[in-house]
Design an enzyme around this catalytic site. Structure first.
Site, short mmCIF file in Angstrom:
data_model
loop_
_atom_site.label_atom_id
_atom_site.label_comp_id
_atom_site.label_asym_id
_atom_site.label_seq_id
_atom_site.Cartn_x
_atom_site.Cartn_y
_atom_site.Cartn_z
N THR A 53 0.76 -1.31 -0.13
CA THR A 53 -0.03 0.15 -0.02
C THR A 53 0.71 1.27 -0.13
O THR A 53 0.46 2.27 -0.60
CB THR A 53 -0.86 0.16 1.36
OG1 THR A 53 -1.95 -1.14 1.16
CG2 THR A 53 -1.92 1.15 1.36
N TYR A 67 -8.32 0.40 -3.15
CA TYR A 67 -7.30 0.97 -3.82
C TYR A 67 -6.62 0.05 -4.62
O TYR A 67 -6.68 -1.35 -4.01
CB TYR A 67 -6.47 1.89 -3.03
CG TYR A 67 -5.95 1.29 -1.86
CD1 TYR A 67 -6.53 1.42 -0.77
CD2 TYR A 67 -4.65 0.64 -2.07
CE1 TYR A 67 -5.83 0.62 0.41
CE2 TYR A 67 -4.04 -0.01 -0.92
CZ TYR A 67 -4.73 -0.02 0.22
OH TYR A 67 -4.08 -0.76 1.45
N SER A 100 2.06 -7.79 -0.46
CA SER A 100 2.88 -8.69 0.21
C SER A 100 2.09 -10.10 0.53
O SER A 100 3.08 -10.83 1.00
CB SER A 100 3.33 -8.24 1.58
OG SER A 100 2.09 -7.88 2.44
N THR A 133 1.76 -4.44 3.95
CA THR A 133 1.64 -4.81 5.40
C THR A 133 1.07 -6.14 5.65
O THR A 133 1.34 -6.48 7.02
CB THR A 133 0.77 -3.65 6.26
OG1 THR A 133 -0.73 -3.67 5.66
CG2 THR A 133 1.16 -2.26 6.14
N ASP A 134 0.50 -6.87 4.90
CA ASP A 134 -0.07 -8.27 5.06
C ASP A 134 0.89 -9.17 5.71
O ASP A 134 0.56 -9.73 6.87
CB ASP A 134 -0.88 -8.74 4.10
CG ASP A 134 -1.98 -7.80 3.47
OD1 ASP A 134 -2.39 -6.59 4.45
OD2 ASP A 134 -2.69 -8.12 2.55
N LYS A 206 0.44 -7.54 12.58
CA LYS A 206 -0.73 -6.69 12.23
C LYS A 206 -2.00 -7.23 12.84
O LYS A 206 -2.25 -8.51 12.92
CB LYS A 206 -0.54 -6.99 10.61
CG LYS A 206 -1.85 -5.88 10.06
CD LYS A 206 -1.92 -6.11 8.71
CE LYS A 206 -2.80 -4.95 7.76
NZ LYS A 206 -2.91 -5.15 6.31
N GLU A 326 -1.66 -28.74 27.21
CA GLU A 326 -2.98 -29.24 26.58
C GLU A 326 -2.78 -30.57 26.21
O GLU A 326 -3.57 -31.46 26.00
CB GLU A 326 -3.37 -28.37 25.61
CG GLU A 326 -4.09 -27.22 26.28
CD GLU A 326 -5.48 -27.49 26.38
OE1 GLU A 326 -6.07 -28.42 26.11
OE2 GLU A 326 -6.21 -26.57 27.00
N1 GLU Z 1 -2.34 -6.54 0.65
C1 GLU Z 1 -1.36 -5.44 0.27
C2 GLU Z 1 -0.06 -5.98 0.69
O1 GLU Z 1 0.01 -6.46 1.92
C3 GLU Z 1 -1.85 -4.10 0.71
C4 GLU Z 1 -2.02 -4.10 2.11
C5 GLU Z 1 -1.17 -3.19 2.71
O2 GLU Z 1 0.20 -3.00 2.15
O3 GLU Z 1 -1.33 -2.60 3.68
O4 GLU Z 1 0.96 -5.55 0.15
#
Ligand code: GLU
Length: 369
Positions: A53, A67, A100, A133-134, A206, A326
């Site tokens: 992103t 987006y 990602s 971020t994923d 995350k 467990e």
């Molecule tokens: N799904 C995309 C990624 O991980 C966009 C999410 C993001 O970067 O926040 O690259």
């Protein structure tokens, strides 16, 4: 283009809009007059672009969640934050342009080896990686365990594309360069910077799908970045980078390790599929303290009898999985993670399997890292 966004303009249109928006900020934003080191004294930082992103663009300024990710080249992303030039001599390098979620072992190794190469150069003082971020936390943990350098490496992303109102990428990138250029970050392992916070790649995860404060560590951040200053309050306690037995330059491939997610009415299909695919270990993302339902216990015993390791982890998101708690792990020759979440347990287990296949040794190493 994501299918849900099929009504949008073509990718080219979005890309051009993004470049214009980024260029507009670059023109408006003047480097501040703060006292900074002279050009020669400034550290040299390489910014590696992988997509996400932070390189994303929306159709309009109100698109903060819908987006297209990974469309703006890293040089454009950097040009939109001229303030970084006050901090360091920066140059961009585009290694991937992907979301990602499309990282795989091969890309992880390619990125790690390139970062390692750069860190060996005398004229490189630190590396920043722009990343979706994923799966950012997986890459950061992998680098934290495998890079053999004390030079700062900072992984950064954003939750909103640069075209959005309240975009967070520019400030995050600025903060990441501040950290990568700082003495404070030397020898601290791979760090993650977002939302004014500095986290260790080991702990951060995350936690929210859209909020800018999504990255959290169960024990809190290591510190903050406030107006270009690095403020550290704690240090990583577990071995990282030069302190580990993993060396990115020596790793040719990562063994296949996969994660099976547990829930009520769990079926054996996922386990059978992984066994058939020839995996070396299965991370059981168990309920609670890595618990295993009575109908999956025999399946996992079967998996282990085939020489495949079983690692009990937890889907809860934090906490330690207790050995012989467990389940009787000693009796079944299963492993437990310490406090790593299932996706990080996958990274660690794959690396551990490059060193040993002995379950006693593997367990000790889970507790070490
Ligand atoms: N799904 C995309 C990624 O991980 C966009 C999410 C993001 O970067 O926040 O690259």
């Amino acid at each position: 283009m994501r299918s849900a966004l099929g009504h949008w303009n073509t990718g080219l249109g979005v890309y051009l809009a993004a470049c214009l928006a980024f260029a507009a900020h670059a023109q408006e934003a003047k480097p501040s007059a703060e006292a900074k080191p002279s050009a020669e004294a400034k550290p040299n930082i390489v910014i590696i672009g992988t997509g996400g992103t932070i390189a994303g663009a929306g159709a309009s300024s109100v698109n903060t969640a819908a987006y297209q990710a990974a469309v703006v080249p890293v040089d454009k992303v950097i040009a939109a934050v001229p303030e970084v030039k006050n901090i360091a001599n920066v140059r961009g390098e585009q290694i991937f342009q992907i979301g990602s979620e499309s990282f795989n072992n091969q890309r992880l190794l390619q990125l790690g080896k390139r970062v390692s190469e750069l860190l060996k150069q005398k004229d490189v003082d630190g590396v920043v990686i722009t990343h979706g971020t994923d799966t950012l936390e997986e890459t950061a943990y992998f680098l934290n365990l495998t890079l053999k350098s004390t030079k700062p490496v900072v992984v950064v992303g954003s939750m909103r594309p640069g075209t959005a109102l309240g975009a967070d990428g520019a400030l995050n990138l600025y903060a990441a360069v501040v950290v990568a250029a700082s003495k404070e970050a030397v020898g601290k392992g791979t760090l993650v910077v977002l939302n004014d916070e500095i986290h260790t790649g080991r702990d951060v995860t995350k936690t929210n799908t859209f909020k800018t404060e999504t990255f959290r560590s169960p024990y809190g951040p290591l510190g903050y970045i406030v107006e270009g200053r690095v403020l550290l309050y704690r240090l990583p306690a577990r071995p990282h980078t030069v302190q580990t037995e993993f060396d990115i330059d020596q790793i040719k491939a990562l063994p296949e390790v996969h994660v099976a997610y547990a829930y009520g009415d769990m079926s054996r299909t996922a386990y059978d599929g992984f066994v058939k695919a020839g995996v070396k270990a299965i991370i059981h993302a168990g309920t609670g303290n890595g618990s295993v339902s009575e109908f999956i216990v025999p399946v996992l015993k079967e998996v282990r009898s085939k020489g495949i390791h079983v690692v009990r982890a937890s889907r809860t998101g934090s906490g330690v999985v207790i050995r012989n708690g467990e389940q009787p792990d000693d009796k079944y020759d299963w492993l437990v993670v310490d406090d790593q979440n299932p996706q990080k347990a996958r990274i660690l287990m794959a690396l551990l399997l490059t060193r040993t296949n002995d379950s006693k040794e593997l367990q000790k190493l889970f507790w070490k890292y």
